[in-house]
Design a protein around this motif. Structure first.
Motif, short mmCIF file in Angstrom:
data_model
loop_
_atom_site.label_atom_id
_atom_site.label_comp_id
_atom_site.label_asym_id
_atom_site.label_seq_id
_atom_site.Cartn_x
_atom_site.Cartn_y
_atom_site.Cartn_z
N ALA A 280 0.95 -0.71 0.15
CA ALA A 280 -0.01 0.45 0.27
C ALA A 280 0.84 1.16 -0.10
CB ALA A 280 -0.94 -0.08 1.12
N LEU A 281 1.63 0.77 0.47
CA LEU A 281 2.55 2.31 1.10
C LEU A 281 3.49 2.36 -0.35
CD1 LEU A 281 4.09 2.22 4.20
CD2 LEU A 281 2.98 4.01 3.75
N ASP A 282 3.89 1.66 -1.30
CA ASP A 282 4.25 1.51 -2.92
C ASP A 282 3.83 2.59 -3.30
OD1 ASP A 282 6.84 0.54 -2.07
OD2 ASP A 282 6.32 -1.68 -1.98
N LEU A 283 1.93 1.89 -3.47
CA LEU A 283 1.31 2.65 -4.46
C LEU A 283 1.09 3.87 -4.15
CD1 LEU A 283 -1.69 -0.67 -4.44
CD2 LEU A 283 0.24 -0.03 -6.53
N LEU A 284 1.43 4.24 -3.13
CA LEU A 284 0.78 5.36 -2.59
C LEU A 284 1.66 6.63 -2.82
CD1 LEU A 284 0.06 5.51 1.18
CD2 LEU A 284 -1.52 6.68 -0.90
N ALA A 285 2.72 6.19 -3.71
CA ALA A 285 4.42 6.63 -4.79
C ALA A 285 3.12 7.92 -5.53
CB ALA A 285 4.69 6.10 -5.51
N ASP A 286 1.98 7.64 -6.26
CA ASP A 286 0.72 7.89 -7.38
C ASP A 286 0.91 9.59 -6.87
OD1 ASP A 286 0.03 8.65 -8.93
OD2 ASP A 286 -1.06 7.06 -9.87
N PRO A 287 1.01 10.44 -7.07
CA PRO A 287 0.80 12.02 -6.85
C PRO A 287 -0.67 11.82 -6.84
CG PRO A 287 2.18 12.43 -8.66
CD PRO A 287 1.94 10.93 -8.03
N ALA A 288 -1.56 11.21 -7.37
CA ALA A 288 -3.17 11.31 -7.78
C ALA A 288 -3.75 10.67 -6.44
CB ALA A 288 -3.06 10.09 -8.95
N PHE A 289 -3.55 10.49 -5.87
CA PHE A 289 -3.71 9.75 -3.87
C PHE A 289 -4.21 11.40 -3.52
CE2 PHE A 289 -2.89 5.40 -5.40
CZ PHE A 289 -3.63 4.51 -4.62
N ASP A 290 -2.72 11.87 -3.69
CA ASP A 290 -3.52 13.37 -2.81
C ASP A 290 -4.96 14.15 -3.24
OD1 ASP A 290 -0.88 13.72 -1.77
OD2 ASP A 290 -0.43 14.25 -4.12
N ALA A 291 -5.51 13.69 -4.00
CA ALA A 291 -7.24 14.01 -4.31
C ALA A 291 -7.94 13.72 -3.14
CB ALA A 291 -7.45 13.22 -5.17
N LEU A 292 -7.58 12.75 -2.42
CA LEU A 292 -8.55 12.06 -1.44
C LEU A 292 -8.38 12.28 -0.03
CD1 LEU A 292 -7.83 8.37 -1.95
CD2 LEU A 292 -9.05 9.63 -2.76
N ILE A 293 -7.23 13.89 0.20
CA ILE A 293 -6.96 14.66 0.81
C ILE A 293 -7.53 15.90 1.38
CG2 ILE A 293 -5.50 15.26 2.98
CD1 ILE A 293 -3.66 12.97 2.13
N THR A 294 -8.72 16.00 2.36
CA THR A 294 -9.84 17.01 1.36
C THR A 294 -9.64 18.33 2.44
OG1 THR A 294 -12.02 15.65 1.89
CG2 THR A 294 -10.62 15.93 -0.18
N GLY A 295 -8.77 18.25 3.54
CA GLY A 295 -9.14 18.83 4.67
C GLY A 295 -7.52 18.46 5.56
N GLU A 296 -7.79 19.85 6.15
CA GLU A 296 -6.28 20.11 7.48
C GLU A 296 -7.06 20.80 8.32
OE1 GLU A 296 -2.36 18.97 6.03
OE2 GLU A 296 -2.31 21.74 7.01
N SER A 297 -6.24 20.34 9.62
CA SER A 297 -7.07 20.84 11.33
C SER A 297 -5.95 20.91 11.69
CB SER A 297 -7.82 20.50 11.37
OG SER A 297 -9.24 21.32 10.86
N ALA A 298 -5.29 21.36 12.72
CA ALA A 298 -4.26 21.33 13.55
C ALA A 298 -4.95 20.19 15.17
CB ALA A 298 -4.32 22.42 14.60
N PHE A 299 -4.35 19.67 15.95
CA PHE A 299 -4.69 18.51 16.09
C PHE A 299 -5.27 19.47 17.13
CE2 PHE A 299 -2.98 16.88 20.55
CZ PHE A 299 -3.21 15.66 20.83
N GLU A 300 -4.54 19.97 17.90
CA GLU A 300 -5.45 20.95 18.71
C GLU A 300 -6.81 21.16 18.66
OE1 GLU A 300 -1.28 22.19 19.17
OE2 GLU A 300 -2.84 21.08 17.74
N GLU A 301 -7.24 21.28 17.22
CA GLU A 301 -8.52 20.70 16.74
C GLU A 301 -9.54 20.18 16.62
OE1 GLU A 301 -7.69 25.23 14.04
OE2 GLU A 301 -7.65 23.39 13.65
N LEU A 302 -9.38 18.95 16.71
CA LEU A 302 -10.04 17.59 17.31
C LEU A 302 -10.84 17.60 17.99
CD1 LEU A 302 -7.40 14.49 16.48
CD2 LEU A 302 -9.85 15.44 15.29
N PRO A 303 -11.28 18.41 19.16
CA PRO A 303 -12.18 17.83 19.55
C PRO A 303 -13.53 19.08 18.67
CG PRO A 303 -10.96 17.93 21.06
CD PRO A 303 -10.00 18.61 19.72
N GLU A 304 -13.41 19.55 18.12
CA GLU A 304 -14.22 20.77 17.62
C GLU A 304 -14.57 20.37 16.11
OE1 GLU A 304 -11.49 22.63 19.31
OE2 GLU A 304 -13.30 22.08 21.05
#
Length: 328
Positions: A280-304
């Motif tokens: 699975a990690l080898d397959l992730l060399a393909d940058p196309a998978f970046d499309a699956l990451i659609t948001g980002e937050s700081a760790f401290e924000e997880l409860p919200e």
């Protein structure tokens, strides 16, 4: 002074908090990992967050490094990428993936971490657990050259399956979802997209990952005679109905489950869990998978953040959690 880390805990269904937890010194065969990023699997983790794991599945649904018991309080998660700061010399300084919950630092056996290839950025490696699920599903499904295939449900798992199938020779792959916005994701992955009513039929294989009754019904409708549905959805405590009358028997259709908790019987004699994750990690060399990451937050924000993911107020495939100033 004792060392401490910060971890996300579910106090009660629908309510979480950041807690300071003791951080032990690593033993001879252990590693201390500093987390770089983790991922929230919107399907399973939001189901856990709302308390939807059936009592009968409490033992089977345990994550490898879960603390506490369902429904709560517990520490849950399994998409973690970090750097080894203490441990065997072969791993020291390496970026690694681990099936660990959301926590700033942690100590685990060295055998529990998998080095991330240099070709895969840490920010993408959080998808390894999901792509591993897709690998196992395709070992179960065993698609053939020239197959006509539909993948229903453009969530993390469905998109990962479609992305891998896009590499298969001479197959017709269509990603099917009720949300028209998923067309852009399908395009980024290099696969065709269709709304359920427009999906191409006469399929040899349908991989179902929408976790909806309507999606599973549509999967059966799209099959050619003697075709197979590979069921990847996890319904938790929900009951679903399925039309097993009509043409189900006359067309000799098959519905078969696939679950990542065991290596597919098709490869179990020759592949280990570690082999599957490394692939699975080898397959992730393909940058196309970046499309699956659609948001980002700081760790401290997880409860919200998690309640918003559960409600759909914060739409996401994989929501990445970044670590920086949190203690430890």
């Amino acid at each position: 002074m004792p060392r401490v880390a910060c971890a996300f805990w579910l106090n009660a269904p629908g309510q979480g908090e950041i807690r300071r937890v003791p951080l032990p010194d690593p033993g001879a065969d252990e590693v201390l990992v500093r987390t770089l990023c983790s991922g929230v699997s919107r399907g399973t983790e939001t189901l856990v967050f709302r308390g939807g794991v059936p009592t009968s599945q409490h033992s089977l649904m345990r994550a490898p490094f879960q603390e506490g018991d369902f429904p709560a309080p517990l520490k849950y998660g399994y998409l973690n990428v970090g750097v080894v700061e203490e441990g065997p010399s072969a791993l020291l300084g390496r970026t690694v993936f681990c099936l660990y919950p959301h926590q700033t630092h942690y100590v685990v056996p060295a055998s529990a971490v998998t080095p991330v290839p240099d070709s895969v950025p840490a920010s993408r490696a959080v998808l390894a657990g999901t792509v591993e699920t897709a690998v196992n599903a395709l070992w179960d499904a065993a698609p053939l050259v020239g197959d006509r295939i539909a993948v229903i449900g453009a969530g993390m798992v469905g998109c990962s399956v479609a992305a891998i199938l896009a590499r298969y020779p001479a197959v017709r792959v269509q990603l099917v979802d009720a949300d028209p916005a998923r067309e852009a994701t399908a395009r980024a992955l290099g696969v065709d997209f269709a709304l359920p009513q427009d999906a191409l039929g006469d399929c040899d294989l349908v991989v179902h990952a929408s976790a909806t009754e309507q999606g599973l019904t549509r999967a059966l409708e799209l099959l050619a005679p003697e075709g197979t549905v590979i069921e990847l959805s996890w319904y938790g405590d929900r009951q679903v109905s399925l039309p097993l009358g009509e043409v189900f028997h006359s067309r000799r259709l098959v519905v078969r489950s696939s679950q990542v908790g065991a290596v597919s019987p098709a490869r179990r004699a020759r592949r280990t869990f570690a082999d599957r994750l490394a692939l699975a990690l080898d397959l992730l060399a393909d940058p196309a998978f970046d499309a699956l990451i659609t948001g980002e937050s700081a760790f401290e924000e997880l409860p919200e953040v998690l309640p918003r993911l559960v409600s759909g107020d914060l739409p996401a495939l994989c929501h990445r959690i970044r670590y920086g100033s949190a203690g430890g």
